[in-house]
Design an enzyme around this catalytic site. Structure first.
Site, PDB file in Angstrom:
ATOM      1  N   VAL A 106      -5.271   2.371  -0.119  1.00  0.00           N
ATOM      2  CA  VAL A 106      -5.226   1.656  -1.400  1.00  0.00           C
ATOM      3  C   VAL A 106      -5.667   0.204  -1.212  1.00  0.00           C
ATOM      4  O   VAL A 106      -6.394  -0.351  -2.039  1.00  0.00           O
ATOM      5  CB  VAL A 106      -3.825   1.725  -2.022  1.00  0.00           C
ATOM      6  CG1 VAL A 106      -3.767   0.888  -3.301  1.00  0.00           C
ATOM      7  CG2 VAL A 106      -3.445   3.169  -2.333  1.00  0.00           C
ATOM      8  N   ASP A 107      -5.240  -0.418  -0.132  1.00  0.00           N
ATOM      9  CA  ASP A 107      -5.699  -1.773   0.165  1.00  0.00           C
ATOM     10  C   ASP A 107      -7.213  -1.806   0.333  1.00  0.00           C
ATOM     11  O   ASP A 107      -7.892  -2.727  -0.145  1.00  0.00           O
ATOM     12  CB  ASP A 107      -5.031  -2.297   1.439  1.00  0.00           C
ATOM     13  CG  ASP A 107      -3.642  -2.852   1.189  1.00  0.00           C
ATOM     14  OD1 ASP A 107      -3.376  -3.320   0.073  1.00  0.00           O
ATOM     15  OD2 ASP A 107      -2.823  -2.823   2.113  1.00  0.00           O
ATOM     16  N   VAL A 108      -7.750  -0.827   1.038  1.00  0.00           N
ATOM     17  CA  VAL A 108      -9.194  -0.775   1.267  1.00  0.00           C
ATOM     18  C   VAL A 108      -9.941  -0.599  -0.056  1.00  0.00           C
ATOM     19  O   VAL A 108     -10.922  -1.303  -0.336  1.00  0.00           O
ATOM     20  CB  VAL A 108      -9.552   0.360   2.247  1.00  0.00           C
ATOM     21  CG1 VAL A 108     -11.067   0.521   2.362  1.00  0.00           C
ATOM     22  CG2 VAL A 108      -8.946   0.084   3.621  1.00  0.00           C
ATOM     23  N   ASP A 126       0.810  -1.212   0.000  1.00  0.00           N
ATOM     24  CA  ASP A 126       0.000   0.000   0.000  1.00  0.00           C
ATOM     25  C   ASP A 126       0.849   1.271   0.000  1.00  0.00           C
ATOM     26  O   ASP A 126       0.624   2.179  -0.802  1.00  0.00           O
ATOM     27  CB  ASP A 126      -0.928  -0.006   1.228  1.00  0.00           C
ATOM     28  CG  ASP A 126      -1.780   1.241   1.313  1.00  0.00           C
ATOM     29  OD1 ASP A 126      -2.953   1.184   0.930  1.00  0.00           O
ATOM     30  OD2 ASP A 126      -1.276   2.288   1.785  1.00  0.00           O
ATOM     31  N   GLY A 128      -9.796  -3.751  -2.049  1.00  0.00           N
ATOM     32  CA  GLY A 128     -10.726  -4.729  -1.487  1.00  0.00           C
ATOM     33  C   GLY A 128     -12.159  -4.466  -1.913  1.00  0.00           C
ATOM     34  O   GLY A 128     -12.912  -5.405  -2.227  1.00  0.00           O
TER      35      GLY A 128
END
Length: 386
Positions: A168-170, A140, A173
């Protein structure tokens, strides 16, 4: 009531954040999620901390409810065969290994789609499975740096800043959850599964939205403007007598009302400030005038005035304020679950409010291998029957 995704079985080979966040969203919506972990250590986030509660990581807890944990060694022949058996009965398989890793395991899409032609196969990587960066690992923080997000975050006097969470991960996802559900809907028509190739890098660039569009139109590199807005004025933080708050004026009529409540109505008719493009052009002249006005009263006063005049605003709250916010508590955004090791735990709830098929919190974030007997014994029994 049954969840919207009841009957959907997801085999989750992901770890850390993007993949687990996606599968938790789908699990909240009713899907059965089987979380596959390494027998020795499990998901990396089990060790990320402090804080821990009875050696259970807060980080791990935040994205792993509504799942069953099974430990399988993907480096063993038996482990690979167990995964293939689980895939044969699954609707979705998701992983976030480095590009090419699943193929090395013998678990690439081509192989698994032969076992189960209806499988939805979601691969999350740092940079995607094509292009010159496809073999690079992606995290991220690195993606925030490379995507341009950090270049526009911070002030003109600061260095580039990352966001306070792994956004960015969120985002990735969430994109994964959207893509998986879209593929499941399409499968109802075609009867066929498909592969989803999703990257953190692509997801981050998509989040540039208006700033990205501004650059594409002008080819001008945007500057860091802190808490201000590139296209709207006034739309930023202001210091009050006792703190800070956000004022978000979205149109000229709201600006006129703002000028009235700060008792400077002539600002709205000033040729420099009459329209939003004028205000953006003369930002450096207008903002100090407004700032001097906001310093004269406390945040509660200005919020009351703005609320009564339909001017969007809000105080800058810390997490204690957020936790005690009556609106969020009314919306059940903080929930309690019983965990076999950590005891009673508090988690952030789902923002999805479906009227007929509401989200449910059925399973605590599982201990490592908690469901080995249930899941692996079922496979063993199936093999005996076959």
């Amino acid at each position: 009531m049954a969840g919207a995704l009841k009957g959907i079985k997801i085999l989750d080979l992901s770890r850390v954040l993007a993949g687990p966040f996606c599968t938790m969203v789908l699990g909240d919506l009713g899907a059965e999620v089987i979380k596959v972990e390494s027998p020795n250590s499990g998901d990396d986030t089990r060790k990320w901390g402090p804080p821990f509660k009875q050696k259970v990581s807060a980080y791990y807890l935040c994205t792993n409810r509504n799942k069953k944990s099974v430990t399988i060694d993907l480096k063993s022949v038996q482990g690979i065969e167990q995964i293939k058996e689980l895939v044969s009965e699954a609707d979705v398989v998701i992983n976030n290994f480095k590009s090419g890793t699943m193929e090395k395991f013998g678990l690439g899409y081509k192989t698994l789609s032969l076992i189960n032609p209806k499988i939805i196969y979601c691969s999350i990587t740092g940079f995607g499975e094509t292009g010159p960066y496809k073999d690079m690992a992606g995290y991220d923080f690195i993606i925030q740096a490379m995507s341009g997000l950090m270049s526009i975050t911070g002030t003109d006097n600061s260095s580039p800043q990352k966001l306070g969470v792994a956004i960015v991960d969120v985002l990735t996802g969430l994109y994964a959850a959207i893509g998986i559900q879209a593929a499941l809907i399409e499968r109802e028509q075609s009867g066929k599964g498909q592969k989803i190739d999703l990257s953190l890098y692509d997801s981050a660039v998509s989040a540039l939205i208006n700033i990205g569009s501004n650059y594409l139109m002008t080819k001008e590199i945007p500057k860091r403007i802190g808490n201000e807005h590139a296209n709207i004025v006034p739309y930023q933080t202001f210091i009050t007598e006792d703190g800070e708050m956000v004022i978000a004026v979205g149109n000229d009529s709201q600006f006129k009302k703002l000028c009235e409540i700060i008792e400077q109505p002539k600002l709205a008719t000033d040729i420099r400030f009459q329209t939003n493009p004028d205000r953006v052009k003369h930002r450096l002249e207008l903002v100090p005038i407004l700032q001097r006005a906001f310093l004269q009263r406390n945040t509660a006063y200005w919020k009351d005035k703005c609320d009564k005049n339909n001017i969007p605003c809000g105080p800058i709250q810390d997490l204690e304020d957020v936790y005690n916010d009556p609106q969020l508590n009314k919306r059940n955004m903080f929930i309690e679950m019983e965990h076999p090791t950590a005891g009673e735990i508090e988690l952030i709830g789902s923002p999805l409010h479906l009227s007929r098929t509401p989200v449910t919190y059925r399973h605590h974030p599982p201990n490592l291998g908690e469901h080995n007997v249930e899941i692996l014994n079922k496979l063993h029994s199936k093999n005996l029957n076959d």
